[in-house]
Design an enzyme around this catalytic site. Structure first.
Site, PDB file in Angstrom:
ATOM      1  N   ASN A  46      -2.088   2.162   5.417  1.00 48.67           N
ATOM      2  CA  ASN A  46      -1.152   1.100   5.056  1.00 48.67           C
ATOM      3  C   ASN A  46      -0.779   0.386   6.346  1.00 48.67           C
ATOM      4  O   ASN A  46      -0.261   1.013   7.263  1.00 48.67           O
ATOM      5  CB  ASN A  46       0.093   1.726   4.402  1.00 48.67           C
ATOM      6  CG  ASN A  46       1.234   0.733   4.240  1.00 48.67           C
ATOM      7  OD1 ASN A  46       0.996  -0.461   4.089  1.00 48.67           O
ATOM      8  ND2 ASN A  46       2.452   1.234   4.263  1.00 48.67           N
ATOM      9  N   GLY A  47      -1.062  -0.916   6.425  1.00 44.37           N
ATOM     10  CA  GLY A  47      -0.723  -1.655   7.645  1.00 44.37           C
ATOM     11  C   GLY A  47      -1.831  -2.632   7.990  1.00 44.37           C
ATOM     12  O   GLY A  47      -2.695  -2.924   7.155  1.00 44.37           O
ATOM     13  N   GLU A  55      18.626 -17.565  -5.605  1.00 45.87           N
ATOM     14  CA  GLU A  55      18.168 -16.255  -6.081  1.00 45.87           C
ATOM     15  C   GLU A  55      17.700 -16.339  -7.534  1.00 45.87           C
ATOM     16  O   GLU A  55      16.691 -15.734  -7.909  1.00 45.87           O
ATOM     17  CB  GLU A  55      19.308 -15.234  -5.891  1.00 45.87           C
ATOM     18  CG  GLU A  55      19.059 -13.846  -6.441  1.00 45.87           C
ATOM     19  CD  GLU A  55      17.860 -13.116  -5.842  1.00 45.87           C
ATOM     20  OE1 GLU A  55      17.245 -13.605  -4.883  1.00 45.87           O
ATOM     21  OE2 GLU A  55      17.523 -12.056  -6.379  1.00 45.87           O
ATOM     22  N   GLU A  57       9.029 -15.596  -9.412  1.00 49.43           N
ATOM     23  CA  GLU A  57       8.199 -14.438  -9.070  1.00 49.43           C
ATOM     24  C   GLU A  57       7.712 -13.657 -10.285  1.00 49.43           C
ATOM     25  O   GLU A  57       6.641 -13.078 -10.236  1.00 49.43           O
ATOM     26  CB  GLU A  57       8.876 -13.526  -8.035  1.00 49.43           C
ATOM     27  CG  GLU A  57      10.123 -12.841  -8.472  1.00 49.43           C
ATOM     28  CD  GLU A  57      10.792 -12.081  -7.340  1.00 49.43           C
ATOM     29  OE1 GLU A  57      10.123 -11.668  -6.393  1.00 49.43           O
ATOM     30  OE2 GLU A  57      12.017 -11.905  -7.424  1.00 49.43           O
ATOM     31  N   TRP A  93      -2.318  -2.982  -1.638  1.00 53.04           N
ATOM     32  CA  TRP A  93      -1.952  -4.401  -1.679  1.00 53.04           C
ATOM     33  C   TRP A  93      -2.802  -5.044  -0.598  1.00 53.04           C
ATOM     34  O   TRP A  93      -2.649  -4.758   0.590  1.00 53.04           O
ATOM     35  CB  TRP A  93      -0.456  -4.576  -1.391  1.00 53.04           C
ATOM     36  CG  TRP A  93       0.018  -5.979  -1.583  1.00 53.04           C
ATOM     37  CD1 TRP A  93       0.444  -6.547  -2.746  1.00 53.04           C
ATOM     38  CD2 TRP A  93       0.125  -7.001  -0.584  1.00 53.04           C
ATOM     39  NE1 TRP A  93       0.802  -7.858  -2.541  1.00 53.04           N
ATOM     40  CE2 TRP A  93       0.615  -8.166  -1.220  1.00 53.04           C
ATOM     41  CE3 TRP A  93      -0.145  -7.051   0.781  1.00 53.04           C
ATOM     42  CZ2 TRP A  93       0.844  -9.362  -0.548  1.00 53.04           C
ATOM     43  CZ3 TRP A  93       0.073  -8.250   1.458  1.00 53.04           C
ATOM     44  CH2 TRP A  93       0.570  -9.383   0.794  1.00 53.04           C
ATOM     45  N   LYS A 108      13.920 -15.427  -8.794  1.00 54.34           N
ATOM     46  CA  LYS A 108      13.637 -14.460  -9.870  1.00 54.34           C
ATOM     47  C   LYS A 108      12.684 -15.086 -10.885  1.00 54.34           C
ATOM     48  O   LYS A 108      11.745 -14.444 -11.341  1.00 54.34           O
ATOM     49  CB  LYS A 108      14.914 -14.029 -10.607  1.00 54.34           C
ATOM     50  CG  LYS A 108      15.870 -13.157  -9.863  1.00 54.34           C
ATOM     51  CD  LYS A 108      15.394 -11.745  -9.623  1.00 54.34           C
ATOM     52  CE  LYS A 108      14.605 -11.622  -8.368  1.00 54.34           C
ATOM     53  NZ  LYS A 108      15.223 -11.255  -7.151  1.00 54.34           N
ATOM     54  N   HIS A 121      19.889 -36.494  -3.024  1.00 48.48           N
ATOM     55  CA  HIS A 121      19.071 -36.795  -1.846  1.00 48.48           C
ATOM     56  C   HIS A 121      17.604 -36.464  -2.098  1.00 48.48           C
ATOM     57  O   HIS A 121      16.865 -36.183  -1.153  1.00 48.48           O
ATOM     58  CB  HIS A 121      19.632 -36.047  -0.636  1.00 48.48           C
ATOM     59  CG  HIS A 121      21.055 -36.394  -0.368  1.00 48.48           C
ATOM     60  ND1 HIS A 121      21.433 -37.573   0.228  1.00 48.48           N
ATOM     61  CD2 HIS A 121      22.197 -35.754  -0.690  1.00 48.48           C
ATOM     62  CE1 HIS A 121      22.760 -37.625   0.288  1.00 48.48           C
ATOM     63  NE2 HIS A 121      23.245 -36.528  -0.275  1.00 48.48           N
ATOM     64  N   LYS A 156       6.451  -4.519  -3.472  1.00 51.32           N
ATOM     65  CA  LYS A 156       7.880  -4.380  -3.236  1.00 51.32           C
ATOM     66  C   LYS A 156       8.266  -4.251  -1.769  1.00 51.32           C
ATOM     67  O   LYS A 156       9.184  -4.879  -1.307  1.00 51.32           O
ATOM     68  CB  LYS A 156       8.392  -3.159  -4.009  1.00 51.32           C
ATOM     69  CG  LYS A 156       9.869  -3.000  -3.908  1.00 51.32           C
ATOM     70  CD  LYS A 156      10.510  -2.888  -5.257  1.00 51.32           C
ATOM     71  CE  LYS A 156      12.005  -2.969  -5.159  1.00 51.32           C
ATOM     72  NZ  LYS A 156      12.488  -4.316  -5.428  1.00 51.32           N
ATOM     73  N   ARG A 171       4.323  -0.567  -4.589  1.00 53.85           N
ATOM     74  CA  ARG A 171       3.938  -1.046  -3.258  1.00 53.85           C
ATOM     75  C   ARG A 171       2.644  -1.860  -3.277  1.00 53.85           C
ATOM     76  O   ARG A 171       2.261  -2.448  -2.266  1.00 53.85           O
ATOM     77  CB  ARG A 171       3.748   0.144  -2.320  1.00 53.85           C
ATOM     78  CG  ARG A 171       4.971   0.995  -2.157  1.00 53.85           C
ATOM     79  CD  ARG A 171       4.697   2.163  -1.237  1.00 53.85           C
ATOM     80  NE  ARG A 171       4.569   1.720   0.129  1.00 53.85           N
ATOM     81  CZ  ARG A 171       5.569   1.598   0.980  1.00 53.85           C
ATOM     82  NH1 ARG A 171       6.779   1.900   0.595  1.00 53.85           N
ATOM     83  NH2 ARG A 171       5.371   1.186   2.202  1.00 53.85           N
ATOM     84  N   CYS A 179       0.822  -1.194   0.000  1.00 61.19           N
ATOM     85  CA  CYS A 179       0.000   0.000   0.000  1.00 61.19           C
ATOM     86  C   CYS A 179       0.866   1.257   0.000  1.00 61.19           C
ATOM     87  O   CYS A 179       1.849   1.351   0.728  1.00 61.19           O
ATOM     88  CB  CYS A 179      -0.956   0.093   1.193  1.00 61.19           C
ATOM     89  SG  CYS A 179      -2.067  -1.295   1.314  1.00 61.19           S
TER      90      CYS A 179
HETATM   91  C1  F6R Z   1      12.481 -10.598  -4.522  1.00 62.17           C
HETATM   92  C2  F6R Z   1      12.221  -9.488  -3.630  1.00 62.17           C
HETATM   93  C3  F6R Z   1      11.838  -9.792  -2.238  1.00 62.17           C
HETATM   94  C4  F6R Z   1      12.592  -8.878  -1.263  1.00 62.17           C
HETATM   95  C5  F6R Z   1      12.088  -9.099   0.170  1.00 62.17           C
HETATM   96  C6  F6R Z   1      12.874  -8.284   1.167  1.00 62.17           C
HETATM   97  O1  F6R Z   1      12.828 -10.176  -5.802  1.00 62.17           O
HETATM   98  O2  F6R Z   1      12.312  -8.343  -3.993  1.00 62.17           O
HETATM   99  O3  F6R Z   1      12.070 -11.122  -1.933  1.00 62.17           O
HETATM  100  O4  F6R Z   1      13.946  -9.156  -1.352  1.00 62.17           O
HETATM  101  O5  F6R Z   1      10.742  -8.738   0.230  1.00 62.17           O
HETATM  102  O6  F6R Z   1      12.778  -6.923   0.903  1.00 62.17           O
HETATM  103  P1  F6R Z   1      13.791  -5.892   1.510  1.00 62.17           P
HETATM  104  O7  F6R Z   1      15.136  -6.201   0.959  1.00 62.17           O
HETATM  105  O8  F6R Z   1      13.284  -4.568   1.074  1.00 62.17           O
HETATM  106  O9  F6R Z   1      13.762  -6.066   3.000  1.00 62.17           O
END
Ligand code: F6R
Length: 617
Positions: free
Chosen positions: A101-102, A490, A497, A75, A494, A513, A612, A27, A2
């Site tokens: 937001n929250g 990682e 997501e 969100w 990527k 395993h 994000k 957001r 949000c």
């Molecule tokens: C993946 C991604 C998320 C963030 C996670 C932590 O591409 O962006 O997994 O890495 O939400 O976010 P931060 O780093 O802002 O604490």
């Protein structure tokens, strides 16, 4: 999670609010809405399910006048992402509008109490309870608008950043935060609110970062000729505070796509520059006289506890390998959401390193607050200046890569790993484990990485071809060993997501395993097989996959002859020291996921269900 924008001043609020929502859309993008008080004192609310552009379609041809307003991009947490749950929410008699937001944890009993007192609810959200409660208290206890907001906030449990309008006080916005970010922008006869500074910086670079449990009353002289605005800042307990205005140096062009199709592609491709900026700022943070407080934190640590979420957690695993190898210091890495609730052993000599791009991730913030209470010191690695995690930490090193807007984190990861690896080298040197000359060589090599990434980025075509194969796969496996095991994690994150293809990262040798049972033509295996002391072991793991008719895509070092013979597709990266290789090796995997998502027609910058900055737990 949000985004909130607010405006009070001399210009028309709607264009400022909508532009601000576009900036904050990273957001959340489940719904968007705006509330405006027009010249006649009417409170107009427009909202729409979906994106900010849907709101713009809905609102066109409506009365969008007014120079006071609040807006929201959602969100969803409580209540489906539909029109009825979109913010702003109105109070029972339509006097007040709120954006939030929250999460309000005690919304259920409050809602029940309000119901018993004749209030009816039009949404399924926790937020509507807040606005109803404010109006209820205004009436029942004859409180002023700010007083009723403050009294309400004292009754809430949970986290919030809110902004509230009262049509009976058309020259005022009341806002507050607890656990969710909120900043005030101070312009010339105008004031702004934002979940971060990005909706504000094109109007003013003077920002007040609100503290937790701060409430702020933004007001304007009701005589429109006066053109004066004012800020009353106070705590939830009513103690007045002096606002501290900070200058931010955010360049508006950093918030634009700059000719790229997507923010994610821009952020991948700008890694040579962003890493250079990161290295430059590290020079000040770790090599200048200001570095002593950071090194004294490191040197007094008996043990390191790294806590983070998602991509930042993957950077934490790379750091574990580097700290243990180069500084010989024991390191645990925990997901912040687990760490904060699993009652970990934390001692006074422990150093917690919190890693967060946004600096606002609720679990990471709660984890460090819990660790601090138990006597640990906290060093954070963060990208967003002035965000909550640095403010709660003893020391912070900023990655300084500029705003990361693509929901999938890319340039933040390479910078986090760069910061952490530099720390490991310097700490190892101070502990006498890394020699002067080894440290000098590694630091020099680190400085060369931006150029190496630029070289790697010229191979987009090879990666695009690998993407063709992956785009048809229902599932993929990513494998790596040592420093490149977290790169496998990682890379898989990527892919899943943004392209919605199931992918798993695995240490290559663990395949035997379990996951080796999955190997088939339908499940490509992406291997990170660059030069390392255990390269031969990885080659054996690849042979095991080939022997079972598995298809292999590989990231290999320049000059590789063995893996390229076995791979169905490969991309070549320059040779670098093993401990620095994650910084380079992740880049082709970022691009790979980007191209797969594009081939599948996915919304790269706004993947479904994600946002994000995860400011709710
Ligand atoms: C993946 C991604 C998320 C963030 C996670 C932590 O591409 O962006 O997994 O890495 O939400 O976010 P931060 O780093 O802002 O604490």
């Amino acid at each position: 999670m949000c985004g909130i924008v607010g405006y009070i001043g001399k210009r028309q609020a709607y264009p400022v609010l909508v532009k601000g929502l576009h900036r904050l859309e990273y957001r959340g993008y489940d719904s968007a809405g705006v509330a405006l008080i027009n010249g006649e004192g009417q409170l107009n609310v427009y909202k729409s399910q979906g994106k900010v552009s849907d709101l713009e379609d809905t609102a066109q041809h409506q009365d969008l006048t007014g120079s006071v307003g609040i807006a929201h991009t959602r969100w969803a947490t409580h209540g489906e992402p539909n029109f009825r749950n979109a913010h702003p929410h109105l109070s029972q008699y339509g006097r007040l509008a709120i954006v939030h937001n929250g999460i309000i944890e005690n919304y259920a009993p409050l809602r029940e109490m309000l119901r018993q007192n004749g209030r009816t609810f039009k949404s399924d959200t926790d937020t509507e309870v807040v606005v109803q409660l404010i109006e209820y208290l205004q009436e029942k206890q004859q409180l002023s608008f700010p007083q009723s907001v403050r009294r309400t906030l004292q009754m809430l449990q949970g986290s919030y950043a809110i902004a509230v309008l009262d049509k009976n006080q058309p020259d005022t916005i009341v806002a507050a935060r607890k656990g969710s970010p909120l900043v005030v922008g101070v312009g010339d006869s105008e004031l702004f609110l934002g979940s971060d500074a990005s909706p504000i910086v094109e109007y003013t670079n003077r920002i007040i970062y609100l503290d937790d449990e701060d409430m702020v009353v933004l007001h304007r002289e009701s005589d429109s000729n006066a053109n004066e605005v004012g800020i009353d800042l106070m705590t939830l307990h009513g103690e007045h505070k002096q606002p501290r205005i900070e200058q931010v140096t955010l360049d508006v062009s950093q918030l634009e796509k700059g000719g790229y199709d997507h923010f994610m592609l821009k952020e991948i491709c700008e890694q040579p520059q962003s890493l250079r900026a990161c290295l430059l700022s590290l020079r000040q943070a770790l090599f200048g006289s200001d570095s002593e407080p950071i090194f004294s934190l490191l040197q007094s640590a008996n043990r390191v506890l790294i806590t983070a979420c998602g991509t930042s957690w993957h950077a934490g695993i790379v750091a574990k390998y580097a700290f243990e190898q180069m500084a010989r210091i024991p390191v645990d890495v925990d997901y912040a959401s687990e760490f904060r609730y699993r009652n970990p052993v934390i001692n006074e000599g422990d150093l917690v390193i919190a890693i967060s791009q946004s600096g606002e991730t609720a679990d990471t913030l709660a984890a460090i607050e819990m660790a601090k209470k138990q006597g640990a010191k906290v060093l954070s690695i963060c990208n967003v200046i002035g965000s909550s995690i640095p403010r709660a930490s003893d020391q912070t090193i900023y990655t300084m890569v500029g705003p990361e807007i693509g929901v999938a984190s890319t340039k933040a990861f390479t910078a986090q790993v760069t910061v952490l690896t530099t720390l490991a080298i310097l700490w190892g040197k101070r502990r006498g484990i890394v020699s002067e000359s080894e440290s000098a060589d590694l630091l020099k090599e680190l400085d060369s990485l931006p150029g190496q990434i630029a070289k790697m980025l010229t191979q987009k075509e090879a990666i695009r071809q690998m993407a063709q194969t992956l785009s048809f796969a229902p599932s993929c496996l990513y494998i790596g060993r040592g420093y490149n095991y977290p790169v496998a994690l990682e890379g898989a994150l990527k892919l899943k997501e943004i392209s919605y293809i199931h992918a798993e990262g695995y240490p290559a040798s663990e395949m035997k395993h379990g996951p080796i049972a999955l190997i088939s033509q339908e499940m490509p295996v992406v291997t990170i097989a660059t030069q390392s002391p255990i390269y031969d072991k990885l080659v054996s793991n690849i042979q095991e996959i080939r022997a079972r008719q598995g298809r292999v895509m590989a990231v290999v070092s320049e000059g590789d002859t063995e893996v390229v013979r076995m791979a169905d597709g490969y991309v070549v990266v320059p040779c670098v020291s093993d401990c620095l290789s994650p910084i380079l090796n992740i880049v082709p995997l970022q691009l790979l996921s980007y191209y797969v998502a594009c081939l599948k027609g996915c919304n790269v910058d706004q993947p479904r269900n994600l946002a994000k900055s995860v400011t709710v737990e």
